[in-house]
Design an enzyme around this catalytic site. Structure first.
Site, PDB file in Angstrom:
ATOM      1  N   HIS A 104       0.860  -1.185   0.000  1.00  0.00           N
ATOM      2  CA  HIS A 104       0.000   0.000   0.000  1.00  0.00           C
ATOM      3  C   HIS A 104       0.895   1.233   0.000  1.00  0.00           C
ATOM      4  O   HIS A 104       2.103   1.115  -0.181  1.00  0.00           O
ATOM      5  CB  HIS A 104      -0.984  -0.009   1.181  1.00  0.00           C
ATOM      6  CG  HIS A 104      -0.354  -0.066   2.538  1.00  0.00           C
ATOM      7  ND1 HIS A 104       0.203  -1.221   3.053  1.00  0.00           N
ATOM      8  CD2 HIS A 104      -0.183   0.884   3.499  1.00  0.00           C
ATOM      9  CE1 HIS A 104       0.679  -0.975   4.269  1.00  0.00           C
ATOM     10  NE2 HIS A 104       0.459   0.294   4.548  1.00  0.00           N
ATOM     11  N   HIS A 106       1.876   3.542   2.235  1.00  0.00           N
ATOM     12  CA  HIS A 106       2.636   4.034   3.383  1.00  0.00           C
ATOM     13  C   HIS A 106       4.148   3.874   3.190  1.00  0.00           C
ATOM     14  O   HIS A 106       4.611   3.042   2.409  1.00  0.00           O
ATOM     15  CB  HIS A 106       2.202   3.303   4.659  1.00  0.00           C
ATOM     16  CG  HIS A 106       0.837   3.660   5.121  1.00  0.00           C
ATOM     17  ND1 HIS A 106       0.148   2.952   6.090  1.00  0.00           N
ATOM     18  CD2 HIS A 106      -0.012   4.673   4.747  1.00  0.00           C
ATOM     19  CE1 HIS A 106      -1.039   3.498   6.296  1.00  0.00           C
ATOM     20  NE2 HIS A 106      -1.149   4.538   5.488  1.00  0.00           N
ATOM     21  N   ASP A 108       6.437   2.520   5.010  1.00  0.00           N
ATOM     22  CA  ASP A 108       7.059   1.229   5.311  1.00  0.00           C
ATOM     23  C   ASP A 108       6.833   0.210   4.200  1.00  0.00           C
ATOM     24  O   ASP A 108       7.290  -0.934   4.305  1.00  0.00           O
ATOM     25  CB  ASP A 108       6.584   0.679   6.657  1.00  0.00           C
ATOM     26  CG  ASP A 108       5.074   0.586   6.782  1.00  0.00           C
ATOM     27  OD1 ASP A 108       4.359   1.020   5.852  1.00  0.00           O
ATOM     28  OD2 ASP A 108       4.588   0.082   7.816  1.00  0.00           O
ATOM     29  N   HIS A 167      -6.297  -2.346   6.668  1.00  0.00           N
ATOM     30  CA  HIS A 167      -5.342  -1.449   7.310  1.00  0.00           C
ATOM     31  C   HIS A 167      -5.283  -0.117   6.565  1.00  0.00           C
ATOM     32  O   HIS A 167      -5.065   0.938   7.159  1.00  0.00           O
ATOM     33  CB  HIS A 167      -3.961  -2.119   7.321  1.00  0.00           C
ATOM     34  CG  HIS A 167      -2.843  -1.190   7.647  1.00  0.00           C
ATOM     35  ND1 HIS A 167      -2.583  -0.761   8.928  1.00  0.00           N
ATOM     36  CD2 HIS A 167      -1.911  -0.588   6.858  1.00  0.00           C
ATOM     37  CE1 HIS A 167      -1.546   0.052   8.917  1.00  0.00           C
ATOM     38  NE2 HIS A 167      -1.116   0.173   7.669  1.00  0.00           N
ATOM     39  N   CYS A 186       0.497  -5.263   5.955  1.00  0.00           N
ATOM     40  CA  CYS A 186      -0.016  -4.695   7.208  1.00  0.00           C
ATOM     41  C   CYS A 186      -1.487  -4.996   7.489  1.00  0.00           C
ATOM     42  O   CYS A 186      -1.968  -4.692   8.581  1.00  0.00           O
ATOM     43  CB  CYS A 186       0.215  -3.192   7.216  1.00  0.00           C
ATOM     44  SG  CYS A 186       1.953  -2.726   7.196  1.00  0.00           S
ATOM     45  N   LYS A 189      -1.955  -9.311  11.092  1.00  0.00           N
ATOM     46  CA  LYS A 189      -1.196  -9.145  12.329  1.00  0.00           C
ATOM     47  C   LYS A 189      -0.427 -10.409  12.675  1.00  0.00           C
ATOM     48  O   LYS A 189      -0.904 -11.525  12.441  1.00  0.00           O
ATOM     49  CB  LYS A 189      -2.146  -8.812  13.483  1.00  0.00           C
ATOM     50  CG  LYS A 189      -2.958  -7.543  13.291  1.00  0.00           C
ATOM     51  CD  LYS A 189      -2.061  -6.329  13.266  1.00  0.00           C
ATOM     52  CE  LYS A 189      -2.836  -5.047  13.098  1.00  0.00           C
ATOM     53  NZ  LYS A 189      -1.948  -3.870  13.049  1.00  0.00           N
ATOM     54  N   ASN A 198      -1.642   1.056  13.639  1.00  0.00           N
ATOM     55  CA  ASN A 198      -1.897   2.346  12.997  1.00  0.00           C
ATOM     56  C   ASN A 198      -3.238   2.319  12.260  1.00  0.00           C
ATOM     57  O   ASN A 198      -3.405   1.580  11.285  1.00  0.00           O
ATOM     58  CB  ASN A 198      -0.755   2.659  12.029  1.00  0.00           C
ATOM     59  CG  ASN A 198      -0.959   3.965  11.281  1.00  0.00           C
ATOM     60  OD1 ASN A 198      -1.814   4.777  11.635  1.00  0.00           O
ATOM     61  ND2 ASN A 198      -0.172   4.177  10.242  1.00  0.00           N
ATOM     62  N   HIS A 228       4.492  -6.530   9.875  1.00  0.00           N
ATOM     63  CA  HIS A 228       5.387  -6.347  11.010  1.00  0.00           C
ATOM     64  C   HIS A 228       5.352  -7.598  11.872  1.00  0.00           C
ATOM     65  O   HIS A 228       4.291  -8.203  12.063  1.00  0.00           O
ATOM     66  CB  HIS A 228       4.954  -5.135  11.849  1.00  0.00           C
ATOM     67  CG  HIS A 228       4.806  -3.878  11.045  1.00  0.00           C
ATOM     68  ND1 HIS A 228       5.865  -3.072  10.710  1.00  0.00           N
ATOM     69  CD2 HIS A 228       3.702  -3.298  10.494  1.00  0.00           C
ATOM     70  CE1 HIS A 228       5.430  -2.052   9.987  1.00  0.00           C
ATOM     71  NE2 HIS A 228       4.121  -2.162   9.845  1.00  0.00           N
TER      72      HIS A 228
END
Length: 246
Positions: A104, A106, A108, A167, A186, A189, A198, A228
């Site tokens: 996406h 973002h 990261d 997310h 993201c 999880k 976030n 993550h």
């Protein structure tokens, strides 16, 4: 009986989809970047960078290799780290990068896109990701797709799929059938996670249904990689629903 139980536990552990993600399979590239080898063709790249109010954050991406070429899925958070990663992979694994796909918009996921564009490495993204990149004055991926995109690396097939909002509004997943690897990013999880993380661009109401679409489309996923934390198996998808629905 106790000894037999211990032996059985060890055998189950060794057969786990994440059994290979230990220190023996970890390659240290720099102080803030590691590779974790999942198979002869697939590596998780793990980078650590400061993410504003979240502090130092460890983020995952994926590298898939076949016949001397590689695809990169998500970059580290900045151009410097991305250059370090790409150069190490090229020089040490003797491949050249044939393409890049961000999960996406973002940082990261595509914070290193500027370096990739300078290297003329083709990039592919959800059309919404391209729109959001433009809106936020970020480097823009080269080619867009709406619902899904099939890429080929040598004889291997890679499927990029947009299941819906989660997310972020534009988050996708990447499925590599030959490895049975689902890079979910993201929207999924790790098992240790118990908070939503976030939510600045999240659609919490749509998120569970989006995960259920992924579960239905890729039921044979053996390794699921979150954005993550530690990778796991198919159980990460249901765990994500449980966390989001808290």
């Amino acid at each position: 009986m106790k000894i037999r139980s211990i032996i059985l536990f060890i055998l189950i552990l060794l057969q786990s989809p994440v059994a290979g993600q230990n220190a023996t399979n970890k390659i240290k590239i720099s102080d803030d970047i590691d590779l974790i080898q999942l198979s002869p063709n697939a590596y998780i790249h793990v980078s650590r960078a400061s993410m504003g109010s979240f502090g130092m954050v460890s983020s995952n991406g994926l590298i898939f290799i076949d016949k001397g070429k590689a695809f990169l899925f998500d970059t580290p958070a900045n151009n410097t780290q991305t250059r370090t990663l790409v150069k190490w992979v090229e020089d040490s694994l003797h491949v050249r990068f044939a393409g890049f796909v961000p999960n996406h918009w973002h940082g990261d996921c595509m914070g290193g896109l500027g370096y990739l564009k300078a290297r003329h490495i083709p990039s592919y993204a959800n059309r919404m990701t391209i729109t959001l990149a433009r809106q936020h004055h970020l480097p823009v991926p080269d080619k867009g797709f709406k619902d899904s995109l099939i890429l080929h690396l040598g004889n291997k097939r890679v499927e990029c799929y947009y299941p819906g909002k989660g997310h972020s509004t534009d988050n996708i997943v990447v499925w590599i059938p030959s490895e049975k690897i689902l890079f979910a990013g993201c929207m999924v999880k790790e098992m240790k996670a118990n908070t939503k993380g976030n939510l600045s661009d999240a659609d919490v109401k749509a998120w569970p249904a989006t995960i259920k679409k992924v579960m239905a489309k890729f039921p044979s996923a053996r390794i699921v990689i979150p954005g993550h934390g530690e990778a796991g198996g198919f159980e990460l998808l249901q765990h994500t629903i449980d966390v989001v629905c808290k």
